[in-house]
Scaffold this motif. Structure first.
Motif, short mmCIF file in Angstrom:
data_model
loop_
_atom_site.label_atom_id
_atom_site.label_comp_id
_atom_site.label_asym_id
_atom_site.label_seq_id
_atom_site.Cartn_x
_atom_site.Cartn_y
_atom_site.Cartn_z
N GLY A 151 1.32 34.00 46.14
CA GLY A 151 0.81 33.58 47.43
C GLY A 151 0.99 32.07 47.58
O GLY A 151 1.48 31.38 46.68
N LEU A 207 -2.77 40.53 50.13
CA LEU A 207 -1.34 40.46 49.83
C LEU A 207 -0.88 41.59 48.91
O LEU A 207 0.29 41.92 48.87
CB LEU A 207 -1.02 39.10 49.18
CG LEU A 207 0.45 38.74 48.98
CD1 LEU A 207 1.16 38.71 50.33
CD2 LEU A 207 0.57 37.39 48.30
N PRO A 235 -5.35 35.69 47.46
CA PRO A 235 -4.75 36.45 48.57
C PRO A 235 -5.10 37.94 48.47
O PRO A 235 -4.27 38.76 48.08
CB PRO A 235 -3.26 36.19 48.38
CG PRO A 235 -3.11 36.04 46.89
CD PRO A 235 -4.39 35.44 46.38
#
Length: 297
Positions: free
Chosen positions: A131, A173, A170
């Motif tokens: 990320g 993600l 994240p």
């Protein structure tokens, strides 16, 4: 992958609001009859501590979140009020301690748990950026010391993997992840994202030479799983779990809980435990297998 991490990155970092940092150690006896995790997860001004052991087919947990002072400069101590994690030498030696009651996840039973270990790294750390502003370092090693749960004590020299992450986590993600780890020999991370599958990791041969993974394949077999990669050459690792894994659920950044059943707010379910690895050369090792996937409530 970066294996030249500065010493300061193994200390607790100065965090800004919205950032988090986790320091944890996953360990097991060579046979997998007792294994667990010692973990501290920091936000800017709080800490979530976890000490979890699975033995005798049962899971025993301590987990507690409370306010904790922010730091203004890197600190070798990553302890909370109960879980003690102290860096003696960056990327080489840590001390791990715990002495408090733990609760069974399947009943109201309570037992005292004591952890007293020294961690010694057996390979350099490897760092990865995941990320835009999240950093992860992994490292294999050995634990020496003792674990006492109730009236039973396990002592010895045990395989261990450690993870140190910091930054803005994240949480949206990742759709799924599989981690295969043999301390000092192999670390493979396969990550499923909304954009597709990616990977990172490395192989370490018996002489200590490090080779980044090139095109890893993790396939299911009748008895477990198999790992191959061009960086391994002709070496093939077959493995299976030694025990039912520890289970925990992750919500928004900084929110985690060891429990079997999902609850509202959970985003991810993770299962971690020891595994027995056998190479086509006849070499055998004890390592770890971790699986994570998105929860749809």
């Amino acid at each position: 992958m970066d294996i030249h991490l500065p010493p300061r990155d193994d200390y607790r970092h100065v965090l800004q609001p919205g950032e988090h940092e986790a320091v944890y150690f996953v360990f097991t006896t060579p046979t997998g009859d007792a294994f667990g995790i010692a973990r501290a997860l920091f936000s800017h001004d709080a800490v979530l501590e976890m000490a979890t052991v699975r033995a005798g087919g049962r899971t025993w947990v301590f987990q507690q979140r409370q306010p904790w002072p922010a730091i203004t400069q890197p600190d070798p101590d990553a302890s909370g009020p109960t879980v003690r994690l102290h860096c003696e030498e960056p990327w080489a030696r840590w001390q791990i301690g715990f002495d408090s009651p733990v609760h069974a996840t399947d009943s109201a039973d309570v037992l005292p748990l004591t952890l007293a270990f020294d961690f010694h790294a057996t390979c350099p750390p490897a760092g990865h950026r995941f990320g835009p502003a999240y950093y992860q370092a992994e490292q294999g090693g050995r634990l020496t010391g003792a674990l006492t749960l109730g009236a039973q004590t396990w002592t010895g020299d045990w395989p261990c993997i450690r993870d140190h992450t910091w930054g803005r986590r994240p949480m949206t993600l990742v759709d799924g992840c599989q981690v295969v780890a043999i301390p000092g020999r192999l670390h493979l991370v396969l990550v499923q994202t909304p954009d597709g599958l990616t990977f990172f990791g490395r192989a370490i041969n018996a002489a200590g030479d490090v080779h980044p993974l090139v095109a890893p394949q993790l396939t299911a077999t009748d008895s477990g799983w198999r790992v191959t990669d061009p960086a391994l050459g002709a070496l093939v690792w077959d493995f299976h779990r030694l025990s039912a894994p520890l289970i925990w659920h992750l919500g928004r950044a900084g929110v985690e809980s060891v429990r079997d059943a999902p609850q509202p707010g959970d985003l991810l379910r993770e299962e971690t435990g020891p595994a027995r690895f056998t190479a086509n050369t006849g070499e055998t090792c004890t390592g770890f297998f971790d699986q994570l996937w998105r929860v749809n409530l």
